[in-house]
Design an enzyme around this catalytic site. Structure first.
Site, PDB file in Angstrom:
ATOM      1  N   HIS A   1       0.741  -1.394   0.017  1.00  0.00           N
ATOM      2  CA  HIS A   1      -0.068   0.009  -0.065  1.00  0.00           C
ATOM      3  C   HIS A   1       0.704   1.265   0.119  1.00  0.00           C
ATOM      4  O   HIS A   1       0.403   2.360   0.022  1.00  0.00           O
ATOM      5  CB  HIS A   1      -0.920   0.197   1.305  1.00  0.00           C
ATOM      6  CG  HIS A   1      -1.742  -1.329   1.574  1.00  0.00           C
ATOM      7  ND1 HIS A   1      -2.465  -1.823   0.501  1.00  0.00           N
ATOM      8  CD2 HIS A   1      -1.409  -2.040   2.574  1.00  0.00           C
ATOM      9  CE1 HIS A   1      -2.995  -3.094   1.072  1.00  0.00           C
ATOM     10  NE2 HIS A   1      -2.077  -3.235   2.403  1.00  0.00           N
TER      11      HIS A   1
ATOM     12  N   HIS B   1       5.298   6.865   7.190  1.00  0.00           N
ATOM     13  CA  HIS B   1       4.951   6.353   5.978  1.00  0.00           C
ATOM     14  C   HIS B   1       4.565   7.472   5.333  1.00  0.00           C
ATOM     15  O   HIS B   1       4.240   8.727   5.870  1.00  0.00           O
ATOM     16  CB  HIS B   1       4.139   4.984   5.797  1.00  0.00           C
ATOM     17  CG  HIS B   1       2.606   5.423   6.496  1.00  0.00           C
ATOM     18  ND1 HIS B   1       2.534   5.411   7.890  1.00  0.00           N
ATOM     19  CD2 HIS B   1       1.467   6.098   5.931  1.00  0.00           C
ATOM     20  CE1 HIS B   1       1.114   5.794   7.977  1.00  0.00           C
ATOM     21  NE2 HIS B   1       0.720   6.394   6.796  1.00  0.00           N
TER      22      HIS B   1
ATOM     23  N   HIS C   1       1.336   9.085   1.721  1.00  0.00           N
ATOM     24  CA  HIS C   1       0.415   8.800   0.844  1.00  0.00           C
ATOM     25  C   HIS C   1       0.660   9.821  -0.344  1.00  0.00           C
ATOM     26  O   HIS C   1       0.926  10.978   0.068  1.00  0.00           O
ATOM     27  CB  HIS C   1      -0.843   9.260   1.616  1.00  0.00           C
ATOM     28  CG  HIS C   1      -1.342   8.399   2.906  1.00  0.00           C
ATOM     29  ND1 HIS C   1      -1.831   7.115   2.802  1.00  0.00           N
ATOM     30  CD2 HIS C   1      -0.821   8.130   4.026  1.00  0.00           C
ATOM     31  CE1 HIS C   1      -2.019   6.380   3.868  1.00  0.00           C
ATOM     32  NE2 HIS C   1      -1.249   7.349   4.636  1.00  0.00           N
TER      33      HIS C   1
ATOM     34  N   HIS D   1       2.800  10.649   7.490  1.00  0.00           N
ATOM     35  CA  HIS D   1       2.449  10.119   8.517  1.00  0.00           C
ATOM     36  C   HIS D   1       3.375   9.443   9.619  1.00  0.00           C
ATOM     37  O   HIS D   1       4.147   8.715   9.179  1.00  0.00           O
ATOM     38  CB  HIS D   1       1.054   9.108   8.556  1.00  0.00           C
ATOM     39  CG  HIS D   1      -0.158   9.935   7.905  1.00  0.00           C
ATOM     40  ND1 HIS D   1      -1.031   9.019   7.182  1.00  0.00           N
ATOM     41  CD2 HIS D   1      -0.310  11.080   7.662  1.00  0.00           C
ATOM     42  CE1 HIS D   1      -1.737   9.793   6.590  1.00  0.00           C
ATOM     43  NE2 HIS D   1      -1.451  11.275   7.056  1.00  0.00           N
TER      44      HIS D   1
ATOM     45  N   THR E   1      -6.424   5.565   8.490  1.00  0.00           N
ATOM     46  CA  THR E   1      -6.910   5.935   7.141  1.00  0.00           C
ATOM     47  C   THR E   1      -6.714   4.728   6.232  1.00  0.00           C
ATOM     48  O   THR E   1      -7.076   4.845   5.145  1.00  0.00           O
ATOM     49  CB  THR E   1      -6.289   7.088   6.476  1.00  0.00           C
ATOM     50  OG1 THR E   1      -4.941   6.730   6.369  1.00  0.00           O
ATOM     51  CG2 THR E   1      -6.091   8.228   7.278  1.00  0.00           C
TER      52      THR E   1
HETATM   53  C1  LIG Z   1      -4.894  -2.828  14.142  1.00  0.00           C
HETATM   54  O1  LIG Z   1      -3.611  -2.168  13.644  1.00  0.00           O
HETATM   55  C2  LIG Z   1      -3.221  -2.918  12.246  1.00  0.00           C
HETATM   56  C3  LIG Z   1      -1.843  -2.018  11.818  1.00  0.00           C
HETATM   57  C4  LIG Z   1      -2.178  -0.568  11.528  1.00  0.00           C
HETATM   58  N1  LIG Z   1      -0.970  -0.034  11.350  1.00  0.00           N
HETATM   59  C5  LIG Z   1      -0.506  -0.098   9.797  1.00  0.00           C
HETATM   60  C6  LIG Z   1      -0.557   1.109   9.098  1.00  0.00           C
HETATM   61  N2  LIG Z   1      -0.320   0.969   7.900  1.00  0.00           N
HETATM   62  C7  LIG Z   1      -1.046   2.440   9.549  1.00  0.00           C
HETATM   63  C8  LIG Z   1      -1.634   3.627   8.725  1.00  0.00           C
HETATM   64  C9  LIG Z   1      -1.715   4.305   9.645  1.00  0.00           C
HETATM   65  S1  LIG Z   1      -2.420   6.185   9.377  1.00  0.00           S
HETATM   66  N3  LIG Z   1      -2.574   6.223   7.760  1.00  0.00           N
HETATM   67  O2  LIG Z   1      -3.882   6.435   9.468  1.00  0.00           O
HETATM   68  O3  LIG Z   1      -1.455   6.931   9.576  1.00  0.00           O
HETATM   69  S2  LIG Z   1      -1.472   4.204  11.050  1.00  0.00           S
HETATM   70  C10 LIG Z   1      -1.017   2.576  10.979  1.00  0.00           C
HETATM   71  S3  LIG Z   1      -0.713   1.253  12.028  1.00  0.00           S
HETATM   72  O4  LIG Z   1      -1.423   1.465  13.162  1.00  0.00           O
HETATM   73  O5  LIG Z   1       0.818   1.467  12.428  1.00  0.00           O
HETATM   74 ZN   LIG Z   2      -1.033   7.238   6.783  1.00  0.00          ZN
END
Ligand SMILES: COCCCN1C=C(N)c2cc(S(N)(=O)=O)sc2S1(=O)=O
Ligand SMILES: [Zn+2]
Length: 267
Positions: A65, A93, A95, A118, A199
Site C-alpha cells: 500500500h 509512511h 500517501h 504520517h 486512514t
Molecule cells: C490494528 O492495526 C493494524 C496495523 C495498522 N498500522 C499499519 C498502518 N499501515 C497504519 C496506517 C496509519 S495512518 N494512515 O492512519 O497514519 S496508522 C497505521 S498502524 O497502526 O501502524
Molecule cells: Zn497514513
C-alpha cells in the site's frame, strides 16, 4: 477476502464491506475547514514536544500500500498539546496521488496537497504495544505533514534511495543511513487537532490527529519515485487493474467531520 487497496475494485469505497468501522462517525481523513477551527488556550499552554532516535529507524518495507519505515520505539517520545501521557514512534509512511495536484489525505479548505507524511505513535503510558493501542480511542497519535512540490527534501531522499530495493510488495531492507524523523517536520509547529481514525483498514477509531499547518517541500522527482513502487509480489502477476501494478495513488478521500471538534494551536 480480496486484499484492500486503492483501485476501483478494492478501494476506499469498498472497505466498509470487510471493515465495518470504515463506515463509522470518527473516520479520517477530513477536510480541515479552517473557519471551523477553535483555538484552545490549553493547547497553547502545553507545547508539543518530541524526541526521536535516528539510529532507531530500522527497516523500510513495501507494504503493498506504500512504503513504511518501521522504528524501534525505545527512546522516542511525543508529549503535550492535546495528548495525555507519553506516545512512542512506531513507524512513518506517506500517501500520494497519480499527479501532484492531489495525493494528501487531509485537505485544507478543500485544497489537496501533493502528498502527506504520517508519523504513527502509540500510547506507551497505557498500552503494551501499537497493536493493542490501536484498539483504544486514546491509543494512537499520528503527526501529519502536508507535502507540496518544491525543493528536493534531503531527509526524504534517504527513503527514496531505498525504493529500488523494495520495488515489490513484501520486500524490505535495512535502513543503513539513519533517517531523522524530526528533520521531516516543518519549522513552525502550528497545527490542527481532532479525533479520528486510521486512514487504512481496519480504520480503527483510535487516532488523535495532529496535522501541522505548514507544508514541507518535496520534489516532483521524489514523488515520481514513490509512484514506482509495485502493489504486487515479485514473480506474481499484477492483481490490481492499476497501471501495471504501480502504486500511483494511495490516499483515502476525506470523510465528514460531523459533530467532532476541530481545534488549532498557533496561527
Ligand atoms: C490494528 O492495526 C493494524 C496495523 C495498522 N498500522 C499499519 C498502518 N499501515 C497504519 C496506517 C496509519 S495512518 N494512515 O492512519 O497514519 S496508522 C497505521 S498502524 O497502526 O501502524
Ligand atoms: Zn497514513
Amino acid at each position: 477476502a480480496a486484499e484492500w487497496g486503492y483501485t476501483k475494485r478494492n478501494g476506499p469505497f469498498t472497505w466498509a464491506k470487510n471493515y465495518p468501522t470504515a463506515a463509522g462517525i470518527r473516520q479520517s481523513p477530513v477536510d480541515i475547514d479552517t473557519a471551523l477551527a477553535t483555538s484552545d488556550s490549553s493547547l497553547e499552554s502545553k507545547p508539543l514536544r518530541w524526541k526521536y532516535v535516528p539510529q532507531n529507524t530500522r527497516t523500510i518495507v513495501n507494504s503493498g500500500h506504500g512504503w513504511r519505515v518501521d522504528v524501534d520505539s525505545e527512546g522516542s517520545e511525543l508529549v503535550g498539546g492535546p495528548l495525555e501521557g507519553t506516545y512512542k514512534l512506531q513507524q512513518f509512511h506517506c500517501h500520494w496521488g497519480s499527479s501532484s495536484d492531489k495525493g494528501s489525505e487531509h485537505t485544507v479548505d478543500g485544497q489537496s496537497y501533493a502528498a502527506e507524511l504520517h508519523l504513527v505513535h502509540w500510547n506507551s503510558s497505557k498500552y503494551a504495544d501499537c497493536g493493542e493501542a490501536a484498539d483504544y480511542p486514546d491509543g494512537l497519535t499520528v503527526l501529519g505533514v502536508l507535502l507540496k512540490v518544491g525543493a528536493k527534501n534531503p531527509e526524504l531522499q534517504k527513503v527514496i534511495d531505498l525504493i529500488p530495493s523494495i520495488s515489490h510488495r513484501g520486500e524490505k531492507t535495512e535502513v543503513k543511513e539513519a533517517i531523522d524523523p524530526a528533520k521531516m517536520l516543518p519549522k513552525t509547529l502550528s497545527y490542527w487537532t481532532y479525533l479520528g481514525s486510521l486512514t487504512v483498514p481496519p480504520c480503527n477509531e483510535s487516532v488523535t490527529w495532529i496535522l501541522f499547518k505548514e507544508p514541507v517541500e518535496v520534489s516532483e522527482e521524489q514523488l515520481a519515485a514513490f509512484r514506482s513502487l509495485r502493489c504486487y509480489k515479485r514473480g506474481e502477476e499484477c492483481p490490481c487493474d492499476e497501471v501495471d501494478g504501480l502504486l500511483i495513488s494511495n490516499y483515502r478521500p476525506t470523510l465528514p467531520l460531523g459533530t467532532r471538534e476541530l481545534r488549532e494551536c498557533g496561527s
